[in-house]
Design an enzyme around this catalytic site. Structure first.
Site, short mmCIF file in Angstrom:
data_model
loop_
_atom_site.label_atom_id
_atom_site.label_comp_id
_atom_site.label_asym_id
_atom_site.label_seq_id
_atom_site.Cartn_x
_atom_site.Cartn_y
_atom_site.Cartn_z
N HIS A 246 0.88 -1.19 0.00
CA HIS A 246 0.00 0.00 0.00
C HIS A 246 0.91 1.24 0.00
O HIS A 246 1.75 1.40 -0.89
CB HIS A 246 -0.95 -0.10 1.20
CG HIS A 246 -2.05 0.91 1.23
ND1 HIS A 246 -2.48 1.61 0.14
CD2 HIS A 246 -2.83 1.37 2.27
CE1 HIS A 246 -3.47 2.43 0.47
NE2 HIS A 246 -3.69 2.31 1.78
N ARG B 211 -3.28 9.65 -11.30
CA ARG B 211 -2.41 10.34 -10.33
C ARG B 211 -0.95 10.23 -10.76
O ARG B 211 -0.14 11.10 -10.50
CB ARG B 211 -2.61 9.77 -8.92
CG ARG B 211 -4.05 9.88 -8.42
CD ARG B 211 -4.27 9.11 -7.13
NE ARG B 211 -3.96 7.69 -7.28
CZ ARG B 211 -3.89 6.83 -6.28
NH1 ARG B 211 -4.13 7.23 -5.04
NH2 ARG B 211 -3.62 5.56 -6.49
N ASP C 157 2.38 5.54 -6.83
CA ASP C 157 3.68 5.43 -6.16
C ASP C 157 4.85 5.26 -7.13
O ASP C 157 6.01 5.35 -6.73
CB ASP C 157 3.66 4.25 -5.18
CG ASP C 157 2.57 4.41 -4.13
OD1 ASP C 157 2.55 5.47 -3.49
OD2 ASP C 157 1.75 3.49 -3.97
#
Ligand code: HAX
Length: 437
Positions: A272, A328, A374
């Site tokens: 995560h 994103r 990420d």
């Protein structure tokens, strides 16, 4: 009652009544059938939560109260100096469900910088009691728990509060908590990486600008990046580990500090939020092994294949819900291409994006071979001088508070009861589907 809380009260009463009526009149309708595989493989796709703040579409990505990220960049109030939307505005949108006015955003900014001054001394003592070598997420989560001594919610509950008023002390606690997170995060950053040379909050700055300032970054460029970062990581509907955990713990009427700390413990997992740090160590090892910070595409291919051959995941790629490149990721790449197109790490990220998806697809099992948020966030922070990547998940956590804590207030407005799904043994599942060994 302040202007945000007053509006929340009006909107909240209306929606809570609608929900009550909906359940009363349609509570017995079947909305979904669930397969054995869904239950066993992480409950993917099972509709199990009510979350209003944002919704994730597998093909399109996230929408916050119906608005896509590019739309938000148009519609949310911005800082004049850099054109980036303020996270305060996104928070208002998620909390109230309406776009904020400039005055709403200014109110929240001022309210948060006033509330941020009230962190009790013992919270810093608790952080200082941990070794500096403790991962910043350990320090962050411990500090969040230590702040729960200040919980309005717990105090009001102990005094005997009417259920319908739970949302009010929850709102107060959430506003305190969000306002204080940048102070805590910057304190940990300066403690661990900058010889305990702390920088005071600047009450004239906005929430994200202050985050950069207290970390020691005064340039317009880093503040602009911080505003973008804090907007992009704020929410990803209700089922992700940090959001779901915060919600779940909150249903026991745990105060917002307990609930959020629990969510942050989930964010600290490498699959995560800690994936942003994992990406950086993956890149660092690649650069070391290859001996160049500009590896060729063939060298990247070989390194990625070796990662898979060693039974490891390629961090920053894949997603439990998304089936396309995460918007994103795209927003951050656009930002980097605009402001720092020649940064070596950004060039590396662009090259990885060209070669890794086909390698993941070739495994035949990865459902989404595309980059997530990420895959690039750390390279962007690092290119702007925030190079200590063990702090990255803490920054993610500061941002994530905006979404999961707005939802936590709504859980109390809606009067969401204790969450308690059912579990069964392997024998039960075998019998249920008529399985013979
Ligand atoms: N590298 C290698 N293998 C991967 C992979 C990746 N990036 N993504 C998925 N897989 C593998 C899974 O491990 C699984 O393998 P097994 O069947 O051998 O167990 C298989 O492909 C099917 O997985 P999936 O259904 O595609 O993915 P899941 O929904 O189970 O998992 C994850 C989603 C995000 C956890 C996964 O893609 C992953 O591990 N990615 C790398 C870590 C990462 O970037 N995490 C951040 C996600 C975004 C986020 O939450 N940010 O905070």
């Amino acid at each position: 009652m302040d202007q945000v809380k007053q509006r929340l009260k009006e909107v909240g009463e209306k929606r809570a009544n609608v929900l009550k009526k909906l359940v009363r009149e349609h509570g017995d309708k079947v909305i979904q059938e669930v397969t054995l595989e869904q239950v066993i493989t992480g409950m993917k796709g099972i509709v199990a939560l009510l979350t209003d703040t944002s919704k994730l579409d597998p093909e399109e990505g996230i929408r916050f109260r119906g608005h896509s990220i590019p739309e938000l960049r148009e519609k949310l109030p911005k800082m004049n100096e850099d054109g980036e939307p303020l996270p305060e505005g996104l928070f208002y949108l998620m909390l109230i469900g309406e776009l904020p006015s400039q005055s709403d955003v200014e109110f929240i900014s001022k309210d948060w910088s006033r509330r941020a001054q009230g962190i009790p001394e013992h919270v810093f003592d608790v952080i200082n009691g941990l070794p500096k070598s403790a991962h910043p997420m350990i320090q962050f989560n411990t500090a969040i728990l230590a702040m729960s001594t200040e919980s309005h919610f717990r105090k009001a509950y102990m005094e005997g509060m009417d259920k319908k008023d739970y949302w009010d002390p929850m709102y107060e606690g959430v506003m305190d908590l969000i306002s204080r997170l940048p102070v805590i995060a910057a304190y940990i950053y300066r403690r661990v990486f900058h010889d305990e040379k702390y920088i005071d909050i600047d009450p004239s700055l906005d929430w994200a600008g202050n985050m950069a300032h207290m970390m020691g970054f005064e340039s317009v460029e880093v503040k602009r990046l911080m505003r973008l970062y804090m907007v992009l990581h704020a929410d990803h509907e209700g089922g992700n580990v940090s959001a779901h955990t915060t919600h779940l713990v909150g249903t026991a009427l745990s105060n917002p500090y307990y609930s959020f700390a629990a969510g942050m413990n989930g964010l600290a997992g490498p699959l995560h939020g800690m994936a942003n740090q994992e990406v950086m160590s993956w890149l660092e090892t690649m650069i070391q092994e290859i001996g160049s910070d500009r590896p060729s595409k063939d060298q990247i291919r070989e390194y990625a294949r070796n990662t898979l051959a060693n039974g490891r995941v390629i961090p920053g790629y894949g997603h439990a819900v998304l089936r396309k490149t995460d918007p994103r990721f795209t927003e951050q790449l656009n930002f980097a291409n605009k402001y720092i197109p020649d940064a070596p790490l950004i060039e590396l990220i662009r090259n990885i994006y060209e070669v890794v998806p086909e390698i993941l697809l070739a495994t035949g099992k990865v459902k989404n071979p595309w980059p997530n948020v990420d895959a690039i966030s750390g390279s962007l922070l690092s290119s702007y001088g925030i190079k200590e990547y063990r702090i990255y998940t803490v920054l993610f956590g500061v941002s994530r508070a905006l979404g999961v804590l707005s939802s936590l207030i709504w859980d109390r407005i809606y009067g969401q009861p204790l969450e308690r799904p059912t579990s069964h043994t392997l024998e039960w599942f075998k019998e249920k589907v008529g399985f013979k060994e």
